[in-house]
Scaffold this active site. Sequence first.
Site, PDB file in Angstrom:
ATOM      1  CG  HIS A 146       9.090 -47.534  -6.891  1.00 51.45           C
ATOM      2  ND1 HIS A 146       9.837 -48.443  -7.605  1.00 51.45           N
ATOM      3  CD2 HIS A 146       8.900 -46.481  -7.698  1.00 51.45           C
ATOM      4  CE1 HIS A 146      10.089 -47.938  -8.802  1.00 51.45           C
ATOM      5  NE2 HIS A 146       9.527 -46.768  -8.892  1.00 51.45           N
ATOM      6  CD  GLU A 206       6.347 -45.790 -11.501  1.00 54.04           C
ATOM      7  OE1 GLU A 206       6.774 -46.464 -10.560  1.00 54.04           O
ATOM      8  OE2 GLU A 206       7.063 -44.983 -12.104  1.00 54.04           O
TER       9      GLU A 206
HETATM   10  O1  G3P Z   1       9.526 -44.100  -9.910  1.00 57.40           O
HETATM   11  C1  G3P Z   1       9.474 -43.844 -11.277  1.00 57.40           C
HETATM   12  C2  G3P Z   1      10.141 -44.922 -12.037  1.00 57.40           C
HETATM   13  O2  G3P Z   1       9.758 -46.188 -11.618  1.00 57.40           O
HETATM   14  C3  G3P Z   1       9.991 -44.773 -13.531  1.00 57.40           C
HETATM   15  O3  G3P Z   1      11.236 -45.097 -14.066  1.00 57.40           O
HETATM   16  O4  G3P Z   1      13.155 -44.735 -15.519  1.00 57.40           O
HETATM   17  O5  G3P Z   1      10.930 -45.396 -16.502  1.00 57.40           O
HETATM   18  O6  G3P Z   1      11.260 -43.090 -15.575  1.00 57.40           O
HETATM   19  P1  G3P Z   1      11.659 -44.549 -15.490  1.00 57.40           P
END
Ligand code: G3P
Length: 222
Positions: free
Chosen positions: A93, A141
């Site tokens: 992550h 991400e």
């Molecule tokens: O692991 C998922 C996370 O990194 C995304 O965060 O708060 O943007 O949904 P968020």
Amino acid sequence: MGLPFILLNYKTYLQGTGQEAVKIAKACQAVSEESGIEIAVAPQLPDIYRVALEVDLPVFSQHLDGIGAGSFTGQIFGGSLKAAGASGTLINHSEKRLTLAEIEASLNAAKKFGFKTVICTNNVPTTAAAAILEPDYVAIEPPELIGTGIPVSKADPEIVRASVKAVSSLKPEVKVLCGAGISKGEDLKAALELGAKGVLLASGIIKAEDPKAALEDLISLV
Ligand code: G3P
């Protein structure tokens, strides 16, 4: 398009700590049962056991070390995660970045225990590289969007589309999730239309006044 896979990362938010972790997991279970959509939860390590005891959902670890049983003080052993009731894990992550060698070691350790595996990535090249290692999922991400409430599926659709294309050309059996800023029904819909098989999310649900209502909104357009 089929039903999505939703993975809720609790991170270390207070709203998902201790007994609160169970409350959110129960909300996820209720929505999963009502909708037939697979929802997995990734609480903090000390809460895995209490969550797995109380809900019938896949419980993921937020990290797992590439080690076996023995003298590995302070590291996270897949065998203890399994004994605690975990059945999957995030790896790499953006808030727990690993080296390539560590990613591979964690993946191999996770596979030894039959875990579902999600390697997190930050751009198309790392997504392609992660797919080569054959996890169950890669989760693209963009770190700059994490926690912003600005959904990647709207802010940078091309990174999702290109990640799906890269993975499907290299390892078509690996599924792509996307995450960062996802919170609403239209965010999930857009992600699925871009070829993702689901989403990885955190704050939009964990920090919501009513996590169950937020989850119901998230899946409202599926
Ligand atoms: O692991 C998922 C996370 O990194 C995304 O965060 O708060 O943007 O949904 P968020």
